[in-house]
Write a protein that holds these residues in place. Structure first.
Motif, PDB file in Angstrom:
ATOM      1  N   VAL A  35      45.006  37.471  32.443  1.00 49.56           N
ATOM      2  CA  VAL A  35      45.634  38.737  32.807  1.00 49.56           C
ATOM      3  C   VAL A  35      46.812  39.007  31.881  1.00 49.56           C
ATOM      4  N   TYR A  63      41.708  41.193  32.484  1.00 50.27           N
ATOM      5  CA  TYR A  63      42.456  42.395  32.872  1.00 50.27           C
ATOM      6  C   TYR A  63      43.536  42.668  31.836  1.00 50.27           C
ATOM      7  N   LEU A  65      46.525  45.196  31.782  1.00 48.73           N
ATOM      8  CA  LEU A  65      47.262  46.132  32.633  1.00 48.73           C
ATOM      9  C   LEU A  65      48.417  46.732  31.847  1.00 48.73           C
ATOM     10  N   ALA A  75      48.518  46.305  38.475  1.00 52.96           N
ATOM     11  CA  ALA A  75      47.146  46.683  38.825  1.00 52.96           C
ATOM     12  C   ALA A  75      47.148  47.887  39.765  1.00 52.96           C
ATOM     13  N   VAL A  80      43.657  49.532  39.707  1.00 50.44           N
ATOM     14  CA  VAL A  80      42.733  48.412  39.528  1.00 50.44           C
ATOM     15  C   VAL A  80      42.887  47.448  40.693  1.00 50.44           C
ATOM     16  N   ILE A  82      42.355  43.560  41.492  1.00 50.56           N
ATOM     17  CA  ILE A  82      42.078  42.242  40.928  1.00 50.56           C
ATOM     18  C   ILE A  82      41.470  41.355  42.015  1.00 50.56           C
TER      19      ILE A  82
END
Length: 203
Positions: A35, A63, A65, A75, A80, A82
């Protein structure tokens, strides 16, 4: 034997990316940042690639972000969700260095944290410690939560100069299975510095 390790820290800004780059150089490993939260134009993956002169396989983030904050907040702003089930270790025949975001209890969503991600991936940890007021408490708490979750703490990395009394107290909480590594203080970080440090590592 090929090794996978999850690099996390006792907090934000303790030098996880630099330590991850050194370990990646040492093992000639692949690198993966599950991430990236913010700094997409200067991501940790880009930093590691730069510090290894591009001679590294970087697996893409699961991800990316846009907002520089805890992943759960970033997120949310990006619309989004997660989920732990979205993360799978990259398939590789090589060593793999995985770098987390922030510390162990940084939330990914309202239920799961980086700690849960480590458990889901089922790989041991390298914990990065940096000397500051409160680092003993943060170190011991991190070590304790890893122990309570039965997550192997394979390496503890003191990044930069560490007070001798602080180091002594932190070391007392380690088991004999944890290897301790000292990274030198770096005012300027270049590919040459990373290679020189990696070349001097003895585990």
């Amino acid at each position: 034997m090929k090794e996978s390790i999850f690099v996390t820290g006792i907090g934000t800004g303790v030098g996880k990316t630099i330590c991850a780059a050194v370990l990646t150089q040492y093992w000639k490993a692949d690198y993966w940042k599950p991430v990236q939260s913010g700094d997409l134009s200067a991501s940790d993956s880009m930093t590691v690639s730069h510090l290894l002169n591009g001679d590294v396989l970087i697996h893409p983030e699961r991800y990316r972000l846009t907002f520089p904050a805890s992943p759960h907040k970033s997120a949310l702003r990006d619309g989004v969700s997660i989920q732990l089930t979205d993360f799978k270790l990259p398939i590789t025949a090589n060593h793999l260095v995985v770098e987390g975001a922030g510390g162990l209890l940084v939330p990914l969503n309202d239920e799961d944290s980086i700690l849960d991600l480590i458990m889901s991936l089922d790989i041991p940890v390298a914990l990065v410690v940096r000397d500051y007021l409160g680092c003993i408490n943060h170190s011991l708490l991190s070590i304790e939560v890893l122990r309570n979750r039965h997550i192997p703490l394979k390496y503890l990395i003191f990044n930069g100069a560490i007070d001798i009394d602080s180091e002594r107290v932190i070391r007392r909480s380690l088991t004999k299975d944890t290897k301790v590594l000292h990274m030198p203080e770096l005012e300027v970080v270049t590919a040459i510095h990373i290679k020189n440090i990696a070349d001097q590592i003895i585990f």
